[in-house]
Design an enzyme around this catalytic site. Structure first.
Site, PDB file in Angstrom:
ATOM      1  CE  LYS A  34      -0.374   0.101   5.055  1.00  0.00           C
ATOM      2  NZ  LYS A  34      -1.285   0.171   6.222  1.00  0.00           N
ATOM      3  CE1 TYR A 251      15.460  30.549   4.522  1.00  0.00           C
ATOM      4  CE2 TYR A 251      15.486  28.188   4.067  1.00  0.00           C
ATOM      5  CZ  TYR A 251      15.306  29.487   3.632  1.00  0.00           C
ATOM      6  OH  TYR A 251      14.975  29.742   2.333  1.00  0.00           O
ATOM      7  CG  MET A 299      11.324  23.110  -0.813  1.00  0.00           C
ATOM      8  SD  MET A 299      10.273  24.278  -1.685  1.00  0.00           S
ATOM      9  CE  MET A 299       9.214  24.847  -0.347  1.00  0.00           C
TER      10      MET A 299
END
Length: 356
Positions: A34, A251, A299
């Protein structure tokens, strides 16, 4: 030249882990593929396992139909069962097996005119309290299924909430509840997920449902299974800079250099599936040697400490997890579980290998 971020899938390792699960359990095993094979690619995994697997399990009918359309012929169990009449029709058309865990799903089967009886796995809520018939209602649900021409053979099943916690008594209580409620009922049984396969031999019956262990992540707190990493999430160093003492990295300036530091930039970020939540010091492999993540994961990029790796530079390979760094280590650092990390991998280039 393309971005170096990748996920490599070792299909030989996948087959090895399936065989370990089947051997440890002793019965038949439905390979759980799955959620796109836990992020590994459901179709590639099913094709690799088809020569050895007794069958497969998925969450929803759409996943099962995709496997059928890809040529998978073994039994496929739909773990969430039917959501409506269309799912029952698909199960009939594609020879799927359905979990039944509530009255409404029995009603769906009753309303269906079958071309073929649909094998049913009747789920008991033996204590997890997520889905399934309570023990006192289970025999009645079984009897109702027995009267339906649309329902084929019934397999008795339950699911353990804490099988990966060997010191908890919950699994023993759930097992006793299941045994008491099913003592007079015929049919094969399926109780074991990965944790129960490894940690609860008393729960081994005719069928098991290996999931996370099949992908190389041992769910037990003290791993003892001979499992191999299936996914290698990797990339390469794409930039290097030298910083002095007291300089912030990334960051928010979370990491501050405490010594002259050589910082490596890696083409990998949370948009690829590497967790943003890992703290400074999380292990990572650069050029075959262990070092640490420094600075907040962004990101598309992350930063690592190359100070003690003078030979590492542009193009040096990076292993975020894989055969040299267990995904459980990264998951624990991130405050989550391996399941989530593996399922979240995306955007990177996928490849696979298997012996022929």
């Amino acid at each position: 030249m393309s971005r170096p971020a990748f996920a490599h899938i070792d299909l030989d390792a996948l087959r090895h882990n399936y065989r370990v699960a089947r051997s440890r359990h002793g019965g038949k095993a439905l390979a759980v593929v799955k959620a796109n094979g836990y992020g590994h690619g459901a179709i590639r995994c099913a094709h690799a396992l088809a020569p050895v697997a007794d069958g497969f399990a998925v969450a929803i009918t759409e996943e099962a139909v995709a496997l059928r359309e890809a040529g998978i012929e073994q039994p496929i169990l739909v773990l969430e069962g039917a959501f409506g009449a269309d799912d029952v029709t698909l199960a009939d058309q594609h020879r799927l097996w359905l979990v039944v865990h509530q009255d409404e799903q029995i009603d769906m089967l009753r309303a269906h005119t079958p071309r073929h009886p649909i094998p049913v796995w009747l789920k008991m809520d033996s204590g997890m309290h997520r889905a399934g018939f309570f023990p006192h209602a289970y025999a009645d649900a079984f009897a109702r299924l027995q009267t339906l021409p649309s329902a084929g053979p019934v397999t008795l099943m339950t699911h353990f909430a804490r099988a990966d916690e060997p010191d908890a008594d919950t699994t023993r209580v759930q097992l006793a509840s299941f045994e008491a409620a099913t003592a007079a009922l015929p049919g094969e049984r399926s109780l074991c997920n990965s944790g129960a396969i490894l940690g609860w031999p008393a729960a081994h019956r005719q069928w098991c449902r290996p999931g996370i262990m099949m992908y190389g992540a041992d769910p037990m707190p003290t791993p003892d299974a001979d499992l191999k990493a299936v996914m290698t999430l990797g990339s390469a160093i794409i930039g290097v800079r030298e910083l002095g003492v007291g300089e912030p990295v990334g960051y928010g300036g979370r990491f501050i250099t405490g010594r002259p530091t050589r910082v490596g930039l890696v083409a990998m970020g949370y948009a690829d599936g590497y967790p943003r939540t890992v703290p400074d010091g999380t292990p990572i492999i650069v050029g075959g040697q262990r070092t640490r993540v420094i600075g907040r994961v962004s990101m598309d990029m992350m930063t690592v400490d190359l100070t003690d790796l003078p030979e590492a530079g542009l193009g040096t390979p990076v292993e975020c997890w894989g055969p040299h760094l267990n995904v459980n280590v990264v998951a624990q650092a991130a405050g989550t579980i391996a399941y989530e990390l593996l399922c979240n991998v995306k955007r990177v280039a996928f490849s696979d290998t298997a012996s022929r």
